[in-house]
Design an enzyme around this catalytic site. Structure first.
Site, PDB file in Angstrom:
ATOM      1  CE  LYS A   9      -3.946  -2.292   2.263  1.00 56.95           C
ATOM      2  NZ  LYS A   9      -4.966  -2.186   3.350  1.00 56.95           N
ATOM      3  CE1 TYR A  49      -9.413  -3.456   0.636  1.00 58.88           C
ATOM      4  CE2 TYR A  49      -8.502  -1.487  -0.377  1.00 58.88           C
ATOM      5  CZ  TYR A  49      -8.337  -2.634   0.380  1.00 58.88           C
ATOM      6  OH  TYR A  49      -7.089  -2.946   0.886  1.00 58.88           O
ATOM      7  CG  ASN A 112      -3.756  -2.029   6.827  1.00 59.18           C
ATOM      8  OD1 ASN A 112      -3.591  -1.765   5.638  1.00 59.18           O
ATOM      9  ND2 ASN A 112      -4.815  -2.661   7.285  1.00 59.18           N
ATOM     10  CG  HIS A 115      -5.261  -6.461  -0.221  1.00 67.30           C
ATOM     11  ND1 HIS A 115      -6.461  -6.623   0.417  1.00 67.30           N
ATOM     12  CD2 HIS A 115      -5.253  -7.334  -1.256  1.00 67.30           C
ATOM     13  CE1 HIS A 115      -7.162  -7.562  -0.242  1.00 67.30           C
ATOM     14  NE2 HIS A 115      -6.448  -8.001  -1.254  1.00 67.30           N
ATOM     15  CD  GLU A 126      -8.750  -9.458  -3.429  1.00 68.21           C
ATOM     16  OE1 GLU A 126      -7.587  -9.834  -3.153  1.00 68.21           O
ATOM     17  OE2 GLU A 126      -9.597  -9.177  -2.577  1.00 68.21           O
TER      18      GLU A 126
HETATM   19  P1  ATP Z   1      -7.091  -5.809   3.335  1.00 69.61           P
HETATM   20  O1  ATP Z   1      -8.405  -6.157   2.685  1.00 69.61           O
HETATM   21  O2  ATP Z   1      -6.617  -4.419   3.023  1.00 69.61           O
HETATM   22  O3  ATP Z   1      -6.066  -6.860   3.106  1.00 69.61           O
HETATM   23  P2  ATP Z   1      -8.024  -6.881   5.790  1.00 69.61           P
HETATM   24  O4  ATP Z   1      -8.551  -7.994   4.952  1.00 69.61           O
HETATM   25  O5  ATP Z   1      -7.106  -7.230   6.919  1.00 69.61           O
HETATM   26  O6  ATP Z   1      -7.285  -5.806   4.922  1.00 69.61           O
HETATM   27  P3  ATP Z   1     -10.662  -5.727   5.730  1.00 69.61           P
HETATM   28  O7  ATP Z   1     -11.674  -6.032   6.762  1.00 69.61           O
HETATM   29  O8  ATP Z   1     -10.795  -6.362   4.383  1.00 69.61           O
HETATM   30  O9  ATP Z   1      -9.213  -6.023   6.369  1.00 69.61           O
HETATM   31  O10 ATP Z   1     -10.615  -4.146   5.552  1.00 69.61           O
HETATM   32  C1  ATP Z   1     -10.029  -3.546   4.424  1.00 69.61           C
HETATM   33  C2  ATP Z   1      -9.247  -2.325   4.841  1.00 69.61           C
HETATM   34  O11 ATP Z   1     -10.145  -1.368   5.382  1.00 69.61           O
HETATM   35  C3  ATP Z   1      -8.239  -2.590   5.960  1.00 69.61           C
HETATM   36  O12 ATP Z   1      -6.966  -2.935   5.463  1.00 69.61           O
HETATM   37  C4  ATP Z   1      -8.185  -1.282   6.703  1.00 69.61           C
HETATM   38  O13 ATP Z   1      -7.226  -0.401   6.158  1.00 69.61           O
HETATM   39  C5  ATP Z   1      -9.560  -0.716   6.483  1.00 69.61           C
HETATM   40  N1  ATP Z   1     -10.378  -0.961   7.679  1.00 69.61           N
HETATM   41  C6  ATP Z   1     -10.936  -2.112   8.069  1.00 69.61           C
HETATM   42  N2  ATP Z   1     -11.615  -1.983   9.213  1.00 69.61           N
HETATM   43  C7  ATP Z   1     -11.483  -0.685   9.561  1.00 69.61           C
HETATM   44  C8  ATP Z   1     -11.945   0.099  10.647  1.00 69.61           C
HETATM   45  N3  ATP Z   1     -12.702  -0.423  11.611  1.00 69.61           N
HETATM   46  N4  ATP Z   1     -11.588   1.397  10.668  1.00 69.61           N
HETATM   47  C9  ATP Z   1     -10.842   1.938   9.697  1.00 69.61           C
HETATM   48  N5  ATP Z   1     -10.362   1.250   8.638  1.00 69.61           N
HETATM   49  C10 ATP Z   1     -10.682  -0.039   8.576  1.00 69.61           C
HETATM   50 MG    MG Z   2      -9.726  -7.664   3.219  1.00 74.18          MG
END
Ligand code: ATP
Ligand code: MG
Length: 137
Positions: A9, A49, A112, A115, A126
């Site tokens: 990212k 997303y 973070n 992904h 994806e």
């Molecule tokens: P990614 O899909 O990016 O790999 P993930 O699968 O660990 O991450 P998801 O639940 O898919 O987490 O959420 C996608 C992204 O949305 C997260 O990487 C994070 O940056 C953001 N996100 C998720 N939950 C929250 C939250 N409660 N507050 C703010 N941002 C969030």
């Molecule tokens: Mg995810």
């Protein structure tokens, strides 16, 4: 052999840790089958997303993902989806286990670092979202 989609990212690209993150993958039996550095726009990031469209953080997520270039990759290996998720650590870096990518390179739940696809079904979608068949080698 399984394939999964990984994104380094904008925060991690800006920090200059692309190589360090890729080393985690290669050192743990994940091969880079495809890779490119791209700038996402609102449409491409929002479509990626789409499952989070109704969530309160969707707007911030899209603006973060378009805040600078990202590196998208197809990782290949045994149990690649699970292996990548384990190497990444928890979504919130503050909860991520020591030694994981997010614990070592990420600051916040918004920024973070990486992904990774969360299932075989999302991996398939994806990978196709970013790569044509002849780019995955
Ligand atoms: P990614 O899909 O990016 O790999 P993930 O699968 O660990 O991450 P998801 O639940 O898919 O987490 O959420 C996608 C992204 O949305 C997260 O990487 C994070 O940056 C953001 N996100 C998720 N939950 C929250 C939250 N409660 N507050 C703010 N941002 C969030
Ligand atoms: Mg995810």
């Amino acid at each position: 052999m399984e394939q999964t989609l990984s994104i380094i990212k904008p925060d991690a690209v800006k920090k200059g840790v692309i190589g360090k993150i890729i080393d985690r993958f290669e050192s743990n039996g994940l091969r880079i089958a495809a890779m490119k550095k791209i700038q996402l726009d609102d449409e491409k990031a929002g479509g990626f997303y789409a499952e989070h469209k109704e969530r309160p953080f969707f707007g911030e997520l899209v603006s973060f993902m378009t805040s600078g270039p990202v590196v998208v990759m197809v990782l290949e290996g045994e149990d690649a989806i699970m292996k990548n998720r384990n190497l990444m650590g928890a979504t919130n870096p503050k909860e991520a286990e020591a030694g994981t990518i997010r614990a070592d390179f990420a600051e916040s739940i918004d920024a973070n670092a990486v992904h990774g696809s969360d299932s075989a079904q999302s991996a398939e979608r994806e990978i196709k979202y970013f790569f044509s068949e002849n780019e995955v080698l």
